[in-house]
Design a protein around this motif. Sequence first.
Motif, PDB file in Angstrom:
ATOM      1  N   LEU A 148     -12.087   1.493  17.512  1.00  0.00           N
ATOM      2  CA  LEU A 148     -10.889   0.798  17.045  1.00  0.00           C
ATOM      3  C   LEU A 148      -9.967   0.460  18.211  1.00  0.00           C
ATOM      4  O   LEU A 148      -9.590   1.328  18.996  1.00  0.00           O
ATOM      5  N   ALA A 149      -9.586  -0.818  18.297  1.00  0.00           N
ATOM      6  CA  ALA A 149      -8.675  -1.277  19.345  1.00  0.00           C
ATOM      7  C   ALA A 149      -7.324  -1.713  18.786  1.00  0.00           C
ATOM      8  O   ALA A 149      -6.309  -1.596  19.469  1.00  0.00           O
ATOM      9  N   THR A 150      -7.320  -2.218  17.554  1.00  0.00           N
ATOM     10  CA  THR A 150      -6.083  -2.701  16.923  1.00  0.00           C
ATOM     11  C   THR A 150      -5.941  -2.101  15.542  1.00  0.00           C
ATOM     12  O   THR A 150      -6.851  -2.205  14.719  1.00  0.00           O
ATOM     13  N   LEU A 151      -4.775  -1.478  15.280  1.00  0.00           N
ATOM     14  CA  LEU A 151      -4.479  -0.923  13.964  1.00  0.00           C
ATOM     15  C   LEU A 151      -3.051  -1.303  13.595  1.00  0.00           C
ATOM     16  O   LEU A 151      -2.096  -0.927  14.280  1.00  0.00           O
ATOM     17  N   SER A 152      -2.903  -2.077  12.523  1.00  0.00           N
ATOM     18  CA  SER A 152      -1.585  -2.483  12.051  1.00  0.00           C
ATOM     19  C   SER A 152      -1.480  -2.217  10.555  1.00  0.00           C
ATOM     20  O   SER A 152      -2.209  -2.819   9.756  1.00  0.00           O
ATOM     21  N   LEU A 153      -0.580  -1.302  10.202  1.00  0.00           N
ATOM     22  CA  LEU A 153      -0.332  -0.952   8.800  1.00  0.00           C
ATOM     23  C   LEU A 153       1.158  -1.085   8.488  1.00  0.00           C
ATOM     24  O   LEU A 153       1.658  -0.495   7.531  1.00  0.00           O
ATOM     25  N   SER A 154       1.872  -1.852   9.257  1.00  0.00           N
ATOM     26  CA  SER A 154       3.320  -1.939   9.131  1.00  0.00           C
ATOM     27  C   SER A 154       3.742  -2.627   7.836  1.00  0.00           C
ATOM     28  O   SER A 154       2.974  -3.370   7.208  1.00  0.00           O
ATOM     29  N   THR A 155       4.998  -2.376   7.453  1.00  0.00           N
ATOM     30  CA  THR A 155       5.634  -3.004   6.294  1.00  0.00           C
ATOM     31  C   THR A 155       4.823  -2.770   5.030  1.00  0.00           C
ATOM     32  O   THR A 155       4.377  -3.702   4.353  1.00  0.00           O
ATOM     33  N   ASN A 156       4.618  -1.505   4.730  1.00  0.00           N
ATOM     34  CA  ASN A 156       4.030  -1.064   3.478  1.00  0.00           C
ATOM     35  C   ASN A 156       4.909   0.055   2.928  1.00  0.00           C
ATOM     36  O   ASN A 156       6.098   0.134   3.261  1.00  0.00           O
ATOM     37  N   TYR A 157       4.349   0.903   2.101  1.00  0.00           N
ATOM     38  CA  TYR A 157       5.091   2.027   1.532  1.00  0.00           C
ATOM     39  C   TYR A 157       4.341   3.338   1.790  1.00  0.00           C
ATOM     40  O   TYR A 157       4.300   4.217   0.955  1.00  0.00           O
ATOM     41  N   LEU A 158       3.761   3.430   2.970  1.00  0.00           N
ATOM     42  CA  LEU A 158       2.962   4.592   3.327  1.00  0.00           C
ATOM     43  C   LEU A 158       3.857   5.787   3.624  1.00  0.00           C
ATOM     44  O   LEU A 158       4.938   5.651   4.218  1.00  0.00           O
ATOM     45  N   GLN A 159       3.376   6.956   3.248  1.00  0.00           N
ATOM     46  CA  GLN A 159       4.139   8.181   3.426  1.00  0.00           C
ATOM     47  C   GLN A 159       3.307   9.227   4.170  1.00  0.00           C
ATOM     48  O   GLN A 159       2.111   9.053   4.376  1.00  0.00           O
ATOM     49  N   GLY A 160       4.003  10.326   4.530  1.00  0.00           N
ATOM     50  CA  GLY A 160       3.302  11.424   5.169  1.00  0.00           C
ATOM     51  C   GLY A 160       3.208  11.240   6.666  1.00  0.00           C
ATOM     52  O   GLY A 160       3.771  10.315   7.256  1.00  0.00           O
ATOM     53  N   PHE A 202       0.828  -1.192   0.000  1.00  0.00           N
ATOM     54  CA  PHE A 202       0.000   0.000   0.000  1.00  0.00           C
ATOM     55  C   PHE A 202       0.873   1.257   0.000  1.00  0.00           C
ATOM     56  O   PHE A 202       1.923   1.313   0.652  1.00  0.00           O
ATOM     57  N   THR A 203       0.419   2.251  -0.738  1.00  0.00           N
ATOM     58  CA  THR A 203       1.143   3.511  -0.853  1.00  0.00           C
ATOM     59  C   THR A 203       0.229   4.670  -0.454  1.00  0.00           C
ATOM     60  O   THR A 203      -0.940   4.481  -0.139  1.00  0.00           O
ATOM     61  N   GLY A 204       0.787   5.878  -0.499  1.00  0.00           N
ATOM     62  CA  GLY A 204      -0.004   7.049  -0.159  1.00  0.00           C
ATOM     63  C   GLY A 204       0.002   7.305   1.329  1.00  0.00           C
ATOM     64  O   GLY A 204       0.814   6.760   2.091  1.00  0.00           O
ATOM     65  N   ALA A 205      -0.910   8.137   1.765  1.00  0.00           N
ATOM     66  CA  ALA A 205      -0.974   8.537   3.166  1.00  0.00           C
ATOM     67  C   ALA A 205      -1.935   7.647   3.960  1.00  0.00           C
ATOM     68  O   ALA A 205      -2.817   6.994   3.395  1.00  0.00           O
ATOM     69  N   ILE A 206      -1.733   7.638   5.265  1.00  0.00           N
ATOM     70  CA  ILE A 206      -2.708   6.987   6.143  1.00  0.00           C
ATOM     71  C   ILE A 206      -3.953   7.867   6.167  1.00  0.00           C
ATOM     72  O   ILE A 206      -3.865   9.059   6.474  1.00  0.00           O
ATOM     73  N   PRO A 207      -5.106   7.329   5.812  1.00  0.00           N
ATOM     74  CA  PRO A 207      -6.313   8.177   5.763  1.00  0.00           C
ATOM     75  C   PRO A 207      -6.618   8.825   7.115  1.00  0.00           C
ATOM     76  O   PRO A 207      -6.642   8.149   8.149  1.00  0.00           O
ATOM     77  N   SER A 208      -6.847  10.114   7.087  1.00  0.00           N
ATOM     78  CA  SER A 208      -7.203  10.803   8.326  1.00  0.00           C
ATOM     79  C   SER A 208      -8.545  10.321   8.867  1.00  0.00           C
ATOM     80  O   SER A 208      -8.828  10.450  10.060  1.00  0.00           O
ATOM     81  N   SER A 209      -9.354   9.723   7.985  1.00  0.00           N
ATOM     82  CA  SER A 209     -10.671   9.233   8.400  1.00  0.00           C
ATOM     83  C   SER A 209     -10.580   8.116   9.430  1.00  0.00           C
ATOM     84  O   SER A 209     -11.564   7.833  10.133  1.00  0.00           O
ATOM     85  N   LEU A 210      -9.403   7.464   9.548  1.00  0.00           N
ATOM     86  CA  LEU A 210      -9.265   6.398  10.542  1.00  0.00           C
ATOM     87  C   LEU A 210      -9.412   6.946  11.952  1.00  0.00           C
ATOM     88  O   LEU A 210      -9.694   6.207  12.892  1.00  0.00           O
ATOM     89  N   GLY A 211      -9.233   8.246  12.094  1.00  0.00           N
ATOM     90  CA  GLY A 211      -9.454   8.873  13.389  1.00  0.00           C
ATOM     91  C   GLY A 211     -10.910   8.890  13.811  1.00  0.00           C
ATOM     92  O   GLY A 211     -11.218   9.193  14.966  1.00  0.00           O
ATOM     93  N   ASN A 212     -11.804   8.554  12.890  1.00  0.00           N
ATOM     94  CA  ASN A 212     -13.234   8.521  13.202  1.00  0.00           C
ATOM     95  C   ASN A 212     -13.679   7.178  13.765  1.00  0.00           C
ATOM     96  O   ASN A 212     -14.841   7.032  14.159  1.00  0.00           O
ATOM     97  N   LEU A 213     -12.777   6.208  13.781  1.00  0.00           N
ATOM     98  CA  LEU A 213     -13.141   4.860  14.226  1.00  0.00           C
ATOM     99  C   LEU A 213     -13.110   4.810  15.754  1.00  0.00           C
ATOM    100  O   LEU A 213     -12.132   4.385  16.369  1.00  0.00           O
ATOM    101  N   SER A 214     -14.186   5.204  16.356  1.00  0.00           N
ATOM    102  CA  SER A 214     -14.234   5.391  17.809  1.00  0.00           C
ATOM    103  C   SER A 214     -14.170   4.089  18.595  1.00  0.00           C
ATOM    104  O   SER A 214     -13.972   4.112  19.821  1.00  0.00           O
TER     105      SER A 214
END
Length: 316
Positions: free
Chosen positions: A203-215, A189-201
Amino acid sequence: MLRVRNRHLLQLLPLLLTAAAATTRATAETTSTTGHGGDESALVAFKAKISHHPGALASWNQSTSYCDWEGVTCSKRHRGRVVALDLSSRGLDGTVSPAIGNLTFLRSLNLSVNTLQGEIPPSIGSLRRLRRIDLSQNMLTGAIPSNISRCISLRVVDIDTNKGLQGSIPDEIGSLPYLTYLVLANNHFTGAIPSSLGNLSRLATLSLSTNYLQGPIPAGIGNNPYLGFLQLAANDLSGLLPPSLYNLSSLYYLSLGTNKLHGRLPADLGKSLPSIWRFAIGGNLFTGPIPLSLTNLTMLTELSMEDNNLSGTFPG
């Protein structure tokens, strides 16, 4: 008003009505056992796209009810409706049929640890009752369909370790109101981490490691009150850490290593993360002194701060 003049017909009328009702019930029962909405047809179409299955789908034939096929679970309340499909670790090769979207009562889909290829069909957006989807450890390609947001009942999304998955993470994921678990690690995956993930009230687990995310890491991520596991390591993230992350009392696992994050660690760090047991920020561009307050982290068992520009030593 209907008047029945034939006395014999009048005597037969209750029997005729009873027979009609029985026929209606029989038709309904037959329909429910053969699959509303074409559930059996959807499963047959799914099997047709599987090119190799070492015995895993041997039971998928006309000699048994599809509700008894391996990996298939049907509802007890809604007879004949498929509510779960679990074919994890069955050695399946092939593609995921778009017909999967016809299983509209599906609540759990687990196709993990196979060698499935091709794209995730956009038809999954039809699965409004779906609570859990696990497509991890396959060989899927393409992007995550943005209409996954139509699966409004989703609690768990696990699509890690599919090296062919690419493109940006859909902003629409941030509109899933019940999502508690989102794992998209080990992909392309590329691009930025969506700011919309902050709306997931929830959310207990978030793993986006080992990709090509920027920003930067979106500021709103730290506003998720139940977030305990945050893994963003091995990307190309930059910028400062959101101050809200330092005030997450629920956070117990923070892994941000091998990025380009920078800034100074707050002096009171050891007082703001009471539950933390893994704190990994090695391989970044952090500067300033190592906070003395780290001694207050009584739950801390794993600490990684190497390969930064920090000064001082860990307080003993």
